[in-house]
Scaffold this active site. Structure first.
Site, PDB file in Angstrom:
ATOM      1  N   HIS A 239     145.143  45.209  32.156  1.00 22.87           N
ATOM      2  CA  HIS A 239     146.514  45.174  32.133  1.00 22.87           C
ATOM      3  C   HIS A 239     146.952  46.454  31.202  1.00 22.87           C
ATOM      4  O   HIS A 239     148.226  46.623  31.066  1.00 22.87           O
ATOM      5  CB  HIS A 239     147.196  43.764  31.733  1.00 22.87           C
ATOM      6  N   LYS A 241     147.927  50.169  29.689  1.00 22.84           N
ATOM      7  CA  LYS A 241     148.877  51.073  30.147  1.00 22.84           C
ATOM      8  C   LYS A 241     148.930  52.156  28.847  1.00 22.84           C
ATOM      9  O   LYS A 241     149.631  52.016  28.007  1.00 22.84           O
ATOM     10  CB  LYS A 241     150.227  50.614  30.441  1.00 22.84           C
ATOM     11  N   ASP A 246     144.966  65.685  25.050  1.00 25.21           N
ATOM     12  CA  ASP A 246     144.403  66.609  23.882  1.00 25.21           C
ATOM     13  C   ASP A 246     144.092  66.009  22.606  1.00 25.21           C
ATOM     14  O   ASP A 246     144.343  66.757  21.709  1.00 25.21           O
ATOM     15  CB  ASP A 246     145.483  67.645  23.892  1.00 25.21           C
ATOM     16  N   HIS A 417     161.039  44.380  33.121  1.00 25.09           N
ATOM     17  CA  HIS A 417     159.582  44.273  32.695  1.00 25.09           C
ATOM     18  C   HIS A 417     159.223  44.677  31.391  1.00 25.09           C
ATOM     19  O   HIS A 417     157.954  44.738  30.829  1.00 25.09           O
ATOM     20  CB  HIS A 417     158.788  45.237  33.771  1.00 25.09           C
ATOM     21  N   LYS A 419     158.189  44.691  27.545  1.00 27.44           N
ATOM     22  CA  LYS A 419     157.863  43.712  26.630  1.00 27.44           C
ATOM     23  C   LYS A 419     158.096  44.067  25.252  1.00 27.44           C
ATOM     24  O   LYS A 419     157.527  45.247  24.651  1.00 27.44           O
ATOM     25  CB  LYS A 419     156.471  43.621  26.556  1.00 27.44           C
ATOM     26  N   ASP A 424     164.664  42.145  12.240  1.00 27.28           N
ATOM     27  CA  ASP A 424     165.463  42.539  11.230  1.00 27.28           C
ATOM     28  C   ASP A 424     165.662  44.042  11.105  1.00 27.28           C
ATOM     29  O   ASP A 424     165.975  44.694  10.010  1.00 27.28           O
ATOM     30  CB  ASP A 424     164.621  42.172   9.866  1.00 27.28           C
TER      31      ASP A 424
END
Length: 499
Positions: A239, A241, A246, A417, A419, A424
């Site tokens: 899952h 991403k 470079d 979607h 997350k 604080d």
């Protein structure tokens, strides 16, 4: 005619005995499997005992996370090699002392993969210049525009890992940029999940990348084969991403390589995401995460020391951060521990957005305790979830959360979607992991823990935009739900340890 009925009786007895022994063995396995919560054991044993044949087959296909001994050894060996080269890396920049409530978070994150907090980073939440909470796709498009621009400027390497890559407007532009980079001599490596990106793999873009000289990997493409069926989850997924360009620019977040319209599930679109652009020592850690997945699956040699030579002078920022990844080869409950630790670290304010909320007991109890400790706690869910089971399970927890003082917001403008977690105004946790059983116990995931007021403010501002257009959920509304709705929600939630 001879009566052969006497032959059938022993056969039936033998078959019954074999099935009975198998039934007991699978139930015993479910009951004794290490690193499993009591609720999960109880749920699986109940399914196996109440529906023997269906329960046994379900457990063999979905009951355990097992990537195979050979793959486990390859992954462990690659990580040891990468760690050895990192030990030899020099010129580590100093880290600004962290606030008392944040230092343990970085210790915990560092204990997962061995990465330490790094300073001198520059981290940017990619946002459109005309950002508007009521037009959230602008930020998502701007993020991929920036990614394409960086790939177009690449001179040495482009490393990409996505769970979902679609052949649409954004996905096509990224593919074109990668192919063009490979044709001008840039070393390009693309790693996509075999299930999440199956349409892309079977389409012309995959061939375009191959013909341009891009090295390719379909991760976990063998997980549904016969040799993995015994004691292995058939839905194990990569899952992650992340992108590294470079050895000096890294991208991490929740965004897949696709248009916000997400045409494979258009009825829930647009998909609303976060993507961070990073420079500085943190890039080395993200590169390690990519290579730790690439090297053991491809067998490519000569890359072990590549991340260790990542330039540390490319950014003169002041952001302290650490990257980490979780999955089947990291310690059990690592992601849940991070969520719980971040929740308890909050002193004044805690804001969370997650599309898939199937918490374990520790996360749910930590969230319920936060308002009682005086923490202003907000959680943002999508109003319409693309997973009916997850949506029902999420809502089964609303009453507990609201009774404890948690503010619940439902986002109506698409599938939220993103997350994200901010606490604080000091720290942010962003990445690919959801607060659900898949991310907590199953999938390969990557996240960033960031301690910086400016970066946290940018994430918090994005969260505020989500809340401004969201619909608040009240305890009175939840109590007014019909009995049938609550029955379904709680029944589905009861089986969540099995899902």
């Amino acid at each position: 005619m001879f009566d052969i009925g006497w032959l059938h009786a022993p056969l039936q007895i033998g078959t019954t005995a074999v099935v009975f022994i198998a039934h007991v063995a699978v139930a015993a396995r479910a009951l004794t499997r290490p690193n499993r919560a009591p609720a999960s054991r109880a749920a699986w044993v109940a399914v196996i005992m109440l529906a023997p044949l269906v329960g046994m087959v379900a457990y063999l296909l979905l009951g355990e996370t097992n990537i195979g001994r050979s793959r486990f050894r390859r992954l462990q060996q690659a990580r040891r090699q990468l760690e050895h080269h990192d030990e030899n890396a020099q010129d580590r920049p100093p880290v600004t002392p962290l606030p008392e409530n944040l230092a343990p978070l970085f210790e915990l994150a560092g204990s997962i993969n061995g990465f330490r907090a790094t300073g001198n980073n520059t981290i940017t939440l990619l946002t459109a210049t005309d950002s508007d909470p009521r037009q959230p796709t602008r930020d998502c498009r701007a993020a991929l525009d920036t990614l394409v621009a960086d790939i177009e400027q690449a001179r040495e390497s482009v490393h990409i890992a996505f769970y979902i890559w679609l052949d649409d407007g954004a996905g096509g532009r990224v593919a074109d940029a990668v192919a063009a980079a490979a044709q001008r001599g840039v070393a390009c490596r693309v790693m996509v999940d075999a299930l999440g990106s199956r349409a892309f793999i079977d389409g012309p873009r995959w061939q375009q990348l191959a013909q341009a000289g891009v090295k390719q990997l379909k991760t976990l493409d063998d997980i549904n084969r016969l040799q993995h069926m015994s004691f292995s989850r058939m839905d194990l997924r990569d899952h992650r991403k992340l992108v590294v360009i470079d050895n000096r620019i890294a991208y991490c977040g929740s965004q897949n390589c696709a248009d916000p319209e997400f045409r494979v599930k258009p009825s829930y679109a647009p998909w609303i995401d976060l993507l961070m652009r990073c420079q500085g020592p943190l890039v080395r850690q993200v590169q390690y995460m990519f290579l730790s997945g690439w090297i053991p699956e491809t067998g490519e040699t000569g890359l072990e020391g590549y991340a260790a030579v990542a330039s540390l002078q490319q950014a003169a920022g002041e952001v302290t951060a650490v990257a980490f990844e979780t999955g089947p080869i990291t310690r059990h409950n690592a992601m849940a521990d991070m969520f719980v630790a971040c929740i308890y670290a909050a002193r004044r304010e805690l804001v969370i957005s997650t599309p898939y909320f199937v918490p374990d007991e520790s996360i749910l109890r930590a969230l319920c305790a936060a308002p009682r400790r005086g923490v202003d706690t907000h959680v943002i869910f999508p109003a319409h979830n693309d997973s009916w089971l997850v949506g029902q399970t999420s809502r089964s927890a609303y009453a507990d959360l609201l009774q404890c003082g948690v503010h619940i917001h439902e986002y109506p403008l698409g599938l939220l979607h993103a997350k994200s977690l901010t606490l604080d105004g000091q720290a942010a946790l962003v990445g690919s992991a959801n607060m659900d059983r898949r991310s907590l116990e199953l999938n390969f995931e990557n996240n960033l823990l960031i301690a910086d007021a400016q970066v946290t403010a940018a994430v918090r501002q994005r969260q505020q935009g989500y809340m401004e257009v969201s619909l608040p959920v009240t305890l009175e509304q939840v109590r007014a739900w019909p009995f049938s709705a609550r029955l379904v929600q709680n029944a589905v939630a009861m089986m969540s340890p099995v899902l």
